[in-house]
Scaffold this active site. Structure first.
Site, PDB file in Angstrom:
ATOM      1  N   ASN A  31      36.299 -17.788 -39.541  1.00 32.77           N
ATOM      2  CA  ASN A  31      36.593 -19.460 -39.899  1.00 32.77           C
ATOM      3  C   ASN A  31      35.051 -20.512 -40.310  1.00 32.77           C
ATOM      4  OD1 ASN A  31      39.358 -20.028 -38.801  1.00 32.77           O
ATOM      5  ND2 ASN A  31      38.654 -20.272 -37.074  1.00 32.77           N
ATOM      6  N   ARG A  56      45.044 -35.077 -61.382  1.00 31.38           N
ATOM      7  CA  ARG A  56      44.248 -34.025 -60.785  1.00 31.38           C
ATOM      8  C   ARG A  56      43.288 -33.970 -60.185  1.00 31.38           C
ATOM      9  NH1 ARG A  56      42.404 -30.049 -65.400  1.00 31.38           N
ATOM     10  NH2 ARG A  56      43.993 -28.905 -66.192  1.00 31.38           N
ATOM     11  N   GLN A  87      35.175 -13.016 -37.051  1.00 30.47           N
ATOM     12  CA  GLN A  87      36.214 -12.981 -35.210  1.00 30.47           C
ATOM     13  C   GLN A  87      37.012 -11.354 -36.172  1.00 30.47           C
ATOM     14  OE1 GLN A  87      37.474 -15.612 -32.430  1.00 30.47           O
ATOM     15  NE2 GLN A  87      36.878 -17.087 -33.591  1.00 30.47           N
ATOM     16  N   HIS A 143      29.526 -16.369 -39.863  1.00 31.57           N
ATOM     17  CA  HIS A 143      30.193 -15.038 -38.488  1.00 31.57           C
ATOM     18  C   HIS A 143      31.666 -15.064 -38.845  1.00 31.57           C
ATOM     19  CE1 HIS A 143      30.722 -18.985 -36.059  1.00 31.57           C
ATOM     20  NE2 HIS A 143      31.837 -18.387 -35.630  1.00 31.57           N
ATOM     21  N   GLU A 168      57.065 -30.708 -43.723  1.00 31.72           N
ATOM     22  CA  GLU A 168      56.039 -29.428 -43.547  1.00 31.72           C
ATOM     23  C   GLU A 168      56.159 -28.936 -42.099  1.00 31.72           C
ATOM     24  OE1 GLU A 168      52.063 -30.639 -45.891  1.00 31.72           O
ATOM     25  OE2 GLU A 168      53.495 -29.230 -47.050  1.00 31.72           O
ATOM     26  N   GLU A 189      55.230  -9.775 -43.604  1.00 35.42           N
ATOM     27  CA  GLU A 189      54.307  -8.904 -44.625  1.00 35.42           C
ATOM     28  C   GLU A 189      54.875  -7.888 -45.049  1.00 35.42           C
ATOM     29  OE1 GLU A 189      50.681  -9.938 -45.736  1.00 35.42           O
ATOM     30  OE2 GLU A 189      51.413 -11.994 -46.032  1.00 35.42           O
ATOM     31  N   PHE A 248      47.192 -32.505 -44.922  1.00 29.40           N
ATOM     32  CA  PHE A 248      47.600 -32.186 -43.430  1.00 29.40           C
ATOM     33  C   PHE A 248      49.401 -31.532 -43.304  1.00 29.40           C
ATOM     34  CE2 PHE A 248      44.898 -35.229 -43.114  1.00 29.40           C
ATOM     35  CZ  PHE A 248      44.199 -35.205 -41.707  1.00 29.40           C
ATOM     36  N   HIS A 256      27.135 -21.088 -37.786  1.00 28.44           N
ATOM     37  CA  HIS A 256      25.400 -19.527 -37.862  1.00 28.44           C
ATOM     38  C   HIS A 256      27.332 -18.494 -38.695  1.00 28.44           C
ATOM     39  CE1 HIS A 256      22.689 -16.787 -36.477  1.00 28.44           C
ATOM     40  NE2 HIS A 256      23.635 -15.804 -37.127  1.00 28.44           N
ATOM     41  N   HIS A 314      20.958 -18.213 -39.441  1.00 26.22           N
ATOM     42  CA  HIS A 314      21.618 -19.742 -38.998  1.00 26.22           C
ATOM     43  C   HIS A 314      22.405 -19.661 -40.068  1.00 26.22           C
ATOM     44  CE1 HIS A 314      23.085 -22.286 -36.617  1.00 26.22           C
ATOM     45  NE2 HIS A 314      22.758 -23.070 -37.307  1.00 26.22           N
ATOM     46  N   GLN A 347      54.778 -27.955 -48.318  1.00 25.46           N
ATOM     47  CA  GLN A 347      54.921 -28.646 -49.963  1.00 25.46           C
ATOM     48  C   GLN A 347      53.342 -29.090 -50.336  1.00 25.46           C
ATOM     49  OE1 GLN A 347      53.800 -32.201 -50.405  1.00 25.46           O
ATOM     50  NE2 GLN A 347      55.108 -32.063 -52.877  1.00 25.46           N
ATOM     51  N   CYS A 374      21.418 -21.859 -30.778  1.00 21.49           N
ATOM     52  CA  CYS A 374      22.783 -21.696 -31.791  1.00 21.49           C
ATOM     53  C   CYS A 374      22.875 -20.410 -30.453  1.00 21.49           C
ATOM     54  CB  CYS A 374      22.726 -21.329 -33.013  1.00 21.49           C
ATOM     55  SG  CYS A 374      23.870 -20.183 -33.741  1.00 21.49           S
ATOM     56  N   CYS A 386      22.250 -16.942 -32.957  1.00 22.71           N
ATOM     57  CA  CYS A 386      21.087 -16.264 -33.621  1.00 22.71           C
ATOM     58  C   CYS A 386      20.321 -15.192 -32.390  1.00 22.71           C
ATOM     59  CB  CYS A 386      19.995 -17.676 -33.603  1.00 22.71           C
ATOM     60  SG  CYS A 386      19.663 -18.650 -35.360  1.00 22.71           S
ATOM     61  N   GLY A 437      38.343 -26.215 -37.216  1.00 20.81           N
ATOM     62  CA  GLY A 437      37.629 -25.521 -35.765  1.00 20.81           C
ATOM     63  C   GLY A 437      36.381 -24.900 -35.599  1.00 20.81           C
TER      64      GLY A 437
HETATM   65 ZN   LIG Z   1      48.533 -11.363 -45.976  1.00 24.99          ZN
HETATM   66 ZN   LIG Z   2      22.352 -18.736 -35.042  1.00 22.53          ZN
END
Ligand SMILES: [Zn+2]
Ligand SMILES: [Zn+2]
Ligand SMILES: [Zn+2]
Length: 345
Positions: free
Chosen positions: A154, A28, A169, A167, A318, A183, A313, A165, A114, A324, A49, A52, A160
């Site tokens: 993300n 565990r 995409q 947000h 993999e 799918e 990783f 802030h 922010h 796995q 930023c 902002c 990455g």
């Molecule tokens: Zn899906």
């Molecule tokens: Zn910001």
């Protein structure tokens, strides 16, 4: 076969890919974890930023003094709208093949603040975000050149995301990208064979077995899928059969906001740090065709495995063979379910 003891592989029914599960290796991972909860040390406003309100972005464009959500074209867009349609296939051999790919990339700031995240924003603020998603999906999906609209977030430097802030995409493309295309094939095939929806049937099974369910409300169910690759992967599915945000019933934007808040705040409790992840919605293509096979859902792919710093990783076997995992999806779901019921502080 003992799913809790014996090495086995599980089929991802949504993609027709396999994942290797090695439960005999699992300890565990959260036992003995005593790190303190890290409260966000970000300021409410960061003068440096580029997201902002009122700040300058690349190229000198200045953000408006926005007070709710804010949408703009990505200054470093991976796609461009005006690309002439073309196909390359050298000597017709199918070996050197390329297609043109017109598309549009946008950024949505969730909040002028922010220092907030989906986990710490209020439900009403998150609902403004879900309504912005609906509007963007509709607007971009209606464009003739756009056949798929991918909304994704993300979160965290580990994924990455260089800017904390809050947000997400949108990449809207002429083709259906790889993951939803797999799918689409699987959902279509299931519908042809059974004359039912793959995810409707899957959700009914999960709701009956309960072992992989994390939390649910009247609109959505969040679960660790049977075929999860990432340690704490979550699939959020609509309870009702519908293909996209275009088909939300009156209260479904509200229920979506509620379950996203629940999932993200539960994640923050796992290792008591803001949990990094990539998440995104998989919706029916906007290619003008009917998609009765498509069932609206969202994926959360978080990389953390054992602590705030130890991540999974995808290397070696993999990368060259099959993904796995050690801890079983059932075990991860049990942990998440406990935390979903607990309060953060
Ligand atoms: Zn899906
Ligand atoms: Zn910001
Ligand atoms: Zn369905």
């Amino acid at each position: 076969m003992k799913l809790t003891e014996d090495p086995h592989r599980r089929l991802n029914a949504l993609t027709n890919e396999w994942v290797l599960v090695s439960p005999h290796r699992a300890t565990r991972p959260w036992q003995g974890e005593v790190s303190q909860l890290q409260i966000s040390s970000e300021p409410a406003y960061d003068p440096n930023c580029y997201l902002c309100p009122g700040n300058a972005r690349a190229g000198g464009i200045r953000n408006p003094a926005y007070s709710t959500t804010f949408v703009f074209e990505n200054d470093f867009a991976a796609l461009k709208p005006q690309v002439p349609a073309a196909r390359l296939d050298v000597d017709g051999m199918g070996l050197l093949v390329a297609d043109s790919e017109p598309g549009i990339c946008r950024v949505i700031c969730f909040s002028p603040r922010h220092d907030l995240t989906l986990a710490t924003m209020g439900l009403e603020e998150i609902e403004l975000v879900t309504h912005t998603w609906v509007g963007q999906f509709r607007e971009l999906g209606d464009l003739t050149d756009i056949n798929y609209v991918q909304i994704f977030e993300n979160r965290g430097a580990m994924m990455g995301a260089s800017n904390p802030h809050p947000h997400c995409q949108i990449w809207a493309t002429a083709s259906t990208p790889e993951a939803p295309a797999k799918e689409l094939t699987a959902q279509r095939a299931y519908k042809q064979v059974h004359d039912r929806c793959l995810l409707c049937d899957y959700v009914a099974l999960e709701a009956r077995q309960k072992v992989r369910v994390v939390c649910e409300n009247d609109g959505f169910i969040a679960l660790v899928p049977f075929w999860a690759v990432w340690p704490f992967e979550i699939l959020v599915c609509g309870r009702r059969h519908f293909g996209s945000m275009n088909e939300f019933a009156a209260d479904e934007a509200h229920f979506l906001g509620q379950i996203l808040q629940r999932v993200t705040s539960t994640y923050d409790k796992v290792f008591r740090v803001p949990f990094p992840y990539s998440m995104g919605f998989h919706q029916s293509p906007t290619d003008g065709a009917d998609h009765p096979e498509w069932h609206f859902h969202a994926h959360f792919y978080p990389p953390l495995l054992r602590s705030a710093t130890i991540r999974k990783f995808m290397v070696g076997f993999e990368m060259l063979g099959t993904p796995q995992r050690d801890i079983t999806p059932e075990s991860a779901a049990e942990r998440l379910r406990e935390l979903a019921g607990a309060s953060l502080r």
